[in-house]
Design a protein around this motif. Structure first.
Motif, PDB file in Angstrom:
ATOM      1  N   ARG A  23       2.965   4.058  -9.482  1.00  0.00           N
ATOM      2  CA  ARG A  23       4.138   3.306  -9.022  1.00  0.00           C
ATOM      3  C   ARG A  23       5.312   3.426  -9.986  1.00  0.00           C
ATOM      4  O   ARG A  23       6.477   3.388  -9.564  1.00  0.00           O
ATOM      5  N   LEU A  24       5.029   3.584 -11.272  1.00  0.00           N
ATOM      6  CA  LEU A  24       6.119   3.762 -12.226  1.00  0.00           C
ATOM      7  C   LEU A  24       6.854   5.071 -11.951  1.00  0.00           C
ATOM      8  O   LEU A  24       8.080   5.140 -12.058  1.00  0.00           O
TER       9      LEU A  24
ATOM     10  N   SER B 187       4.445   9.541  -0.268  1.00  0.00           N
ATOM     11  CA  SER B 187       3.187   9.531   0.478  1.00  0.00           C
ATOM     12  C   SER B 187       2.122  10.301  -0.298  1.00  0.00           C
ATOM     13  O   SER B 187       2.412  11.371  -0.846  1.00  0.00           O
ATOM     14  N   ILE B 188       0.922   9.777  -0.309  1.00  0.00           N
ATOM     15  CA  ILE B 188      -0.164  10.468  -1.007  1.00  0.00           C
ATOM     16  C   ILE B 188      -0.578  11.693  -0.197  1.00  0.00           C
ATOM     17  O   ILE B 188      -1.011  11.589   0.950  1.00  0.00           O
ATOM     18  N   ARG B 189      -0.421  12.868  -0.806  1.00  0.00           N
ATOM     19  CA  ARG B 189      -0.747  14.119  -0.140  1.00  0.00           C
ATOM     20  C   ARG B 189      -2.155  14.602  -0.540  1.00  0.00           C
ATOM     21  O   ARG B 189      -2.874  15.182   0.275  1.00  0.00           O
TER      22      ARG B 189
ATOM     23  N   GLY C  17       4.524  -3.992  -6.131  1.00  0.00           N
ATOM     24  CA  GLY C  17       3.405  -4.144  -5.208  1.00  0.00           C
ATOM     25  C   GLY C  17       2.080  -3.591  -5.656  1.00  0.00           C
ATOM     26  O   GLY C  17       1.301  -3.081  -4.837  1.00  0.00           O
ATOM     27  N   ALA C  18       1.778  -3.681  -6.953  1.00  0.00           N
ATOM     28  CA  ALA C  18       0.488  -3.199  -7.448  1.00  0.00           C
ATOM     29  C   ALA C  18      -0.661  -3.891  -6.720  1.00  0.00           C
ATOM     30  O   ALA C  18      -0.570  -5.062  -6.356  1.00  0.00           O
TER      31      ALA C  18
ATOM     32  N   PRO D 141       0.833  -1.222   0.000  1.00  0.00           N
ATOM     33  CA  PRO D 141       0.000   0.000   0.000  1.00  0.00           C
ATOM     34  C   PRO D 141       0.861   1.263   0.000  1.00  0.00           C
ATOM     35  O   PRO D 141       1.970   1.287   0.544  1.00  0.00           O
ATOM     36  N   TRP D 142       0.311   2.312  -0.584  1.00  0.00           N
ATOM     37  CA  TRP D 142       0.943   3.623  -0.500  1.00  0.00           C
ATOM     38  C   TRP D 142       0.840   4.164   0.921  1.00  0.00           C
ATOM     39  O   TRP D 142      -0.150   3.907   1.625  1.00  0.00           O
ATOM     40  N   LYS D 143       1.832   4.910   1.330  1.00  0.00           N
ATOM     41  CA  LYS D 143       1.719   5.649   2.584  1.00  0.00           C
ATOM     42  C   LYS D 143       0.758   6.822   2.376  1.00  0.00           C
ATOM     43  O   LYS D 143       0.718   7.418   1.298  1.00  0.00           O
TER      44      LYS D 143
END
Length: 383
Positions: free
Chosen positions: A275-276, A97-99, A244-245, A62-64
């Protein structure tokens, strides 16, 4: 009413006769997917009408999520842009991290849509991986080493580098509005290998930058010859699983059990497309594993500086990545039809992902107006 019916019937008969006599049977599929559905061209949800191969996943990473997630509002001009261009997803990632993240029109972080030509950057990445693994000797290896049936005339001079930099010299015309053209046939037809393998180099390879989807498609056939795997399987093993898709992606094919349309058509979501960008901002490293050589990352995201057809130096393209400078910031990005973007700004360690239904005008420098606006908006939000 009788006259209208007769006119409509006459038009249908004429169209059918043209298709039959011209041998362009793929037009039936194109018409069924577009005009009969209320569209005049391709669209981000049309993947449901095409067969596909899966790019399989492994363990999801997972994304942070930033502590400041969605704490900043969009600038007004970006709100207006999203409305007018029918944006479906906008995400800004800083320091992994997703902002910021927002979806429109019923789409979500799990919604699937068409990458269009963003897939070209994925294919380029797989070329770099194949070189790192020794499956391809170098960028200057001849395409004919892998595709001997393609080897005729000037085609024998075409190298991997020429395909990556869109300087093959092949007789292909990139046209998204001509329903009878090569691009339309590649998209709706059922034999993309026959279409691209029949091309001829009409200019000296390596001289002129001319954007050709055929270049990416040929790279895929090279990769499949070199790795003895389909592009979907290779992408799964070397990219989709290691990074990790979350969801399997669907790579549209030209027919059931046919060839992937690699010049376009990876169907996935904003978080997995992003992710790319992270892989490239980390110079090919992912959680300590060097998936892609850092020297390839640097070369792929730097301008090839070839001349364009007008005789001007083209500074906007690398190895299937678009390259730009804005406000003294180097930017590189994957780009797809109708404004699909994964934009990387290394100095800010920032990734901008935008997916949507419409794109903006193409500027003379090779970039689209909305590209600059999405970058400007993100920089205003997070200076």
């Amino acid at each position: 009413m009788n006259k209208l019916f007769k006119l409509a019937l006459f038009i249908v008969i004429i169209v059918n006769l043209f298709i039959i006599l011209s041998g362009k049977n793929w037009l039936y599929k194109g018409i069924a997917i577009t005009y009969l559905k209320g569209y005049t061209s391709s669209y981000i949800d049309d993947f449901i009408y095409f067969p596909f191969n899966k790019i399989e996943v492994g363990a999801h990473q997972p994304w942070k999520i930033s502590k400041k997630y969605n704490k900043t509002n969009l600038p007004k001009f970006l709100q207006n842009l999203n409305d007018s261009l029918e944006t479906t997803a906008l995400m800004i990632i800083i320091n992994d991290s997703i902002r910021y993240e927002r979806y429109w029109d019923g789409y979500s972080s799990d919604s699937m849509s068409n990458s269009f030509s963003m897939s070209k950057s994925w294919v380029s990445t797989l070329v770099g991986v194949a070189i790192q693994e020794g499956k391809i000797n170098s960028l200057d290896q001849a395409v004919c080493d892998f595709l001997p049936e393609f080897c005729n005339g000037k085609n024998s001079q075409i190298t991997i580098r020429h395909l990556l930099t869109m300087s093959s010299g092949l007789n292909w015309k990139e046209d998204y509005h001509n329903p009878l053209g090569q691009t339309a046939e590649a998209y709706y037809g059922n034999n993309i290998k026959k279409l691209t393998m029949s091309l001829k180099a009409i200019e000296d390879p390596g001289k002129i930058f001319k954007y050709h989807s055929s270049c990416t498609q040929l790279l895929t056939f090279v990769l499949e010859s070199a790795t003895k795997k389909t592009i979907s399987k290779y992408a799964s093993e070397k990219l989709w699983v290691p990074i990790g898709a979350k969801h399997p992606a669907l790579w549209s094919t030209d027919s059931e059990n046919g060839d992937e349309k690699s010049f376009c058509c990876i169907n996935s979501n904003a978080r997995d497309f992003a992710r790319l960008g992270r892989l490239y901002l980390s110079f090919g490293s992912w959680n300590g594993a060097q998936i892609l050589d850092s020297s390839y990352v640097l070369a792929a995201t730097s301008s090839s500086n070839l001349l364009n057809k007008k005789g001007d130096k083209n500074t906007s393209y690398g190895y299937q990545w678009w390259v730009a400078n804005y406000k003294k910031l180097k930017i590189y990005y994957a780009r797809g039809l109708w404004g699909q973007y994964v934009i990387c700004i290394p100095a800010k360690n920032m990734i901008i992902v935008r997916l949507g239904k419409k794109g903006d005008e193409l500027l003379q420098n090779g970039h689209h107006k909305d590209f600059y606006l999405f970058v400007e908006g993100a920089l205003k939000m997070y200076p």
